[in-house]
Design a protein around this motif. Structure first.
Motif, short mmCIF file in Angstrom:
data_model
loop_
_atom_site.label_atom_id
_atom_site.label_comp_id
_atom_site.label_asym_id
_atom_site.label_seq_id
_atom_site.Cartn_x
_atom_site.Cartn_y
_atom_site.Cartn_z
N SER A 5 69.40 11.56 -100.54
CA SER A 5 70.78 11.42 -101.02
C SER A 5 71.57 10.65 -99.98
N SER A 6 72.35 9.67 -100.44
CA SER A 6 73.22 8.91 -99.55
C SER A 6 74.63 8.91 -100.14
N THR A 7 75.56 9.55 -99.41
CA THR A 7 76.95 9.63 -99.82
C THR A 7 77.76 8.78 -98.86
N SER A 8 78.44 7.76 -99.38
CA SER A 8 79.04 6.76 -98.50
C SER A 8 80.49 6.48 -98.85
N TYR A 9 81.22 6.10 -97.82
CA TYR A 9 82.56 5.57 -97.98
C TYR A 9 82.64 4.29 -97.15
N ALA B 104 73.50 11.14 -94.98
CA ALA B 104 72.17 10.96 -95.55
C ALA B 104 71.40 12.27 -95.48
N VAL B 105 70.78 12.63 -96.60
CA VAL B 105 69.98 13.85 -96.68
C VAL B 105 68.57 13.46 -97.11
N ARG C 183 61.55 22.00 -91.08
CA ARG C 183 60.65 20.87 -90.91
C ARG C 183 60.76 19.88 -92.06
N ASP C 184 61.22 20.35 -93.20
CA ASP C 184 61.22 19.52 -94.40
C ASP C 184 62.58 18.91 -94.74
N LEU C 185 63.61 19.25 -93.98
CA LEU C 185 64.96 18.83 -94.34
C LEU C 185 65.68 18.24 -93.13
N THR C 186 66.25 17.05 -93.30
CA THR C 186 67.11 16.47 -92.27
C THR C 186 68.41 16.02 -92.91
N ILE C 187 69.50 16.26 -92.20
CA ILE C 187 70.83 15.86 -92.65
C ILE C 187 71.44 15.01 -91.53
#
Length: 771
Positions: free
Chosen positions: A307-311, A295-296, A247-251
């Protein structure tokens, strides 16, 4: 039984009254301007947010449409970029022009920064309005949360997220006819599929479009060589997967891809009938954009971690008509027999008339990472403090390859009995100066690294009054490795330059919620733009121009610039939410402006820091529902952006004197729209809508002698009407209904001055469906 029926009737009446009351209220589009979801009325900045549905219903198809629909945003068609094609325009907000140096407006797709520098070969990245939840326009410097190159503001394209609960498939198709041109069409399908209810969902969409052309290519006699050359085809694909293991985490991994294939630019020749372009060389382009992101979002209980990891990758290949400056420039270097040289006038004339193509191959790639930790929203029972902090890193590489062949130049010299490498005929000529007729070859590799730490703190003196203090510390390092060769590069060049920049950009704001419906705010913020490196300017061919500017060679680098912005505004709702009024005034002091210095003899440009400017003005946005089904809106802005001293003129920028109007900035723009929703006699939902958009006059150049100096004011009018039939909504529309066709800009490269008009009137129909 009678009592039950009475109670049920009263309950239904209460529910109906509540639904009616809610439908009478102005729609509130939630924003993420401050990196968290908020009501825009509670945010201490000027924001315009347009939902994806509104973009579609108002026929806002691209950046140029967006600039007409939102106050104090403007665009310049290809300043120094050789035409008016997609991917070559520059965007300005509040008079902070982005024509030279680094960008002044940040462009984001979700959390992915798509901001690129203003190179002479490409402009702003233009994401298509596909599967978009909303577009947010954040005015004023956004350096605290969005970093450098957000001096004028930030434009955020926020995509729709996968829904973990509801399965839905939507489809859309549109066709239109353009007066005097070819047909346009658009079609897309988007599906949302919960794979595991409340835990895993997939969203996938595809789109294909064609914008019809309306400009014909003609030869010197006016004969049509090709019709409707400025057609544009594009395709888009977006895939997003949302996983909520707890419930607390979305990826949420996602990827967006678009390909824009422009058959030519939308500029025409001023000395020809309207919508005709006399050119020897066509100017197509293909612009590809790829943006994967992961996105996490993790609820840690007392705070939220993001957290946002992008290319980000952009490949932009385009051709430009270089006949006027490559062929003509070469002809001017020939030593005429009339002046005691060897070149007969016939040879000089033949060289000047040869076609030349500029091949530009651009490639940008960037890796970025952002971490943010944010407190929970304000709760008086918990703490008077809320806060947000983060780290950001990016590494961007930009590669540019340029080749400028003058087609048939070697054979032309031979035809007249000469050798192209004869230094007595062509000064400074040498064997191999024109390999395969190529007059110039350039390779440029830019690299820019940024690292930042940023944060904002809010202190609530009371539930209705709070102060905000924010800051960002940024370090940037850029370098340019370049290699130039062939005849028009002079003696050639193989060099590299490096520049380091750093900045501290604070922000201060006070927000007072006088009542739940009335918010007042004031803010002070600093904006910043990184410095950069210049393309090599050959002293052999550009020497006279450089000497006029007091230089023996072009400057290797240019320094950062910065500004301070002061803003006061209010956001109010009246009559139970039926009327909303937002308004603000601003004043900006801009120092050490990055400006382009054009060298007319050799058609080169370098960037320099030249002078200061001020920008002041206001914006307003009014929406009202005076009666059931009727929505009225009016929005507008005024900006006065002027240079504050003569320093630019002394540095070689023609016309850069105190009081000169900053180029590319209309004095005002405004829009009025009305939409009426109603039910037909058969119980079908229907609507009619109309809107008018005005754009004020502006200056396309600082130089009063420029053809683009005076840009006129203009307006456009759009109408649409639609009806819902079960799962389908049918719409008919007219865009640019009164066929406004003023020459609104004059894109120019070297001696070529072109015209740019609005697209002619188009009439079309669309159908949308949900299943």
């Amino acid at each position: 039984m009678k009592i039950r029926r009475t109670v049920l009737a009263c309950s239904l009446a209460a529910i109906s009254a509540q639904v009616f009351a809610e439908s009478d209220k102005i729609e509130v589009v939630t924003v993420t301007a401050q990196k968290r979801k908020e009501d825009p009325n509670k945010v201490a900045m000027s924001i315009s947010a347009i939902s994806g549905n509104a973009l579609q219903s108002q026929q806002v198809d691209d950046f140029t449409d967006l600039t007409r629909a939102i106050p104090n945003i403007s665009f310049t068609a290809a300043t120094g970029n050789g035409g008016a094609g997609p991917g070559t325009s520059n965007i300005e907000i509040r008079g902070i022009s982005s024509a030279a140096g680094q960008a002044t407006v940040g462009i984001y797709l979700g959390d992915v920064s798509l901001t690129v520098g203003n190179l002479y070969t490409m402009g702003t990245v233009e994401p298509k309005f596909f599967d978009i939840d909303r577009v947010e326009v954040l005015r004023g410097p956004q350096a605290t949360l969005y970093g450098a190159s957000s001096m004028g503001g930030t434009i955020k394209f926020v995509p729709n997220e996968p829904d973990l609960k509801e399965r839905e498939i939507s489809a859309f198709a549109e066709a239109a006819a353009t007066r005097g041109g070819s047909a346009s069409f658009s079609t897309n399908v988007v599906g949302n599929f919960p794979l595991v209810t409340n835990e895993l969902a997939l969203r996938i969409g595809v789109q294909a479009q064609r914008a019809g052309g309306f400009i014909d290519q003609v030869d010197g006699e006016g004969k049509v060589l090709a019709g409707d050359i400025n057609k544009i085809d594009d395709q888009e694909v977006r895939v997003a997967l949302k996983w909520a293991p707890t419930r607390d985490l979305t990826i949420t991994p996602s990827v967006y891809y678009q390909r824009v294939d422009a058959k030519d630019i939308a500029a025409f020749s001023l000395d020809r009938p309207r919508y005709q372009a006399q050119k020897q060389v066509r100017e197509p382009s293909i612009d590809k954009l790829l943006t994967p992101n992961v996105a996490v979002n993790w609820d840690l209980g007392g705070a939220d971690l993001t957290s946002s990891t992008s290319y980000f990758q952009r490949k932009f290949d385009r051709q430009q008509n270089g006949s006027a400056y490559n062929s003509y420039s070469l002809s001017t270097f020939l030593t005429s027999t009339e002046d005691g040289g060897k070149a007969p006038p016939e040879l000089i004339e033949a060289i000047a008339g040869l076609p030349s193509t500029v091949y530009l191959n651009n490639a940008v790639r960037q890796v970025s990472q952002e971490f943010r930790l944010a407190s929970k929203p304000y709760d008086a029972a918990r703490s008077p403090w809320t806060w947000l902090g983060g780290l950001y890193f990016s590494n961007q590489h930009t590669n540019l390859n340029e080749n400028d062949p003058i087609h048939g130049v070697t054979e032309t010299f031979k035809k007249f009995g000469f050798s192209i490498d004869d230094p007595e005929l062509l000064p400074d000529a040498y064997p191999g100066a024109f390999p395969n007729d190529n007059s110039f070859a350039g390779e440029f590799h830019y690299r820019e690294k940024q690292s930042s730490i940023f944060g904002e703190v809010n202190y609530y003196f009371s539930p209705t009054l709070h102060a905000t203090v924010g800051a960002r510390y940024l370090k940037g390092k850029s370098n340019l490795a370049q290699r130039n060769s062939n005849y028009l590069a002079g003696a050639g060049n193989n060099s590299s330059t490096e520049l380091s920049s750093h900045a501290f950009t604070p922000k201060y704001a006070v927000t007072w919620e006088a009542t739940p419906d009335h918010t007042f705010y004031t803010s002070v913020a600093k904006g910043f733009r990184l410095g950069g490196s210049n393309v090599f300017v050959p002293p052999t061919t550009c020497g006279p121009d450089l000497e006029e500017n007091g230089l023996s060679e072009g400057p290797a680098t240019y320094a950062p610039d910065s500004l301070w912005s002061y803003e006061v505004g209010s956001k109010s709702r009246f009559l139970g939410g039926r009327v909303a009024v937002n308004a603000d005034v601003f004043y900006v002091k801009w120092k050490n402006i990055q400006q382009g210095v054009y060298l007319p003899t050799c058609a080169y440009t370098y960037n320099a820091n030249a002078g200061n400017a001020t920008s002041k003005g206001f914006e307003f946005d009014i929406k009202a529902k005076p009666m059931a089904g009727l929505t009225l809106s009016a929005a507008g802005g005024y900006v006065k952006a002027e240079l504050a001293n003569d320093e630019g003129s002394s540095n070689g920028v023609l016309g850069a004197v105190k009081g000169a109007q900053v180029q590319g900035v209309p004095k005002y723009n405004g829009t009025v729209t009305a939409q009426y929703n109603f039910s037909t006699a058969g119980g079908r939902s229907a609507f009619i809508m109309g809107g008018v958009q005005w754009v004020g006059s502006s200056k396309g150049s600082l130089n009063p002698e420029s053809t683009d100096y005076n840009r006129p004011s203009y307006h456009t009018t759009n109408f649409s009407a639609g009806i819902t039939l079960d799962r389908f909504q049918l719409t008919a529309f007219i865009k640019n209904a009164f066929d406004e066709d003023k020459v609104i800009q004059h894109p120019q490269v070297a001696s070529i001055v072109q015209g740019y008009r609005l697209a002619p009137r188009s009439i079309g129909v669309s159908v949308a469906a949900k299943f």
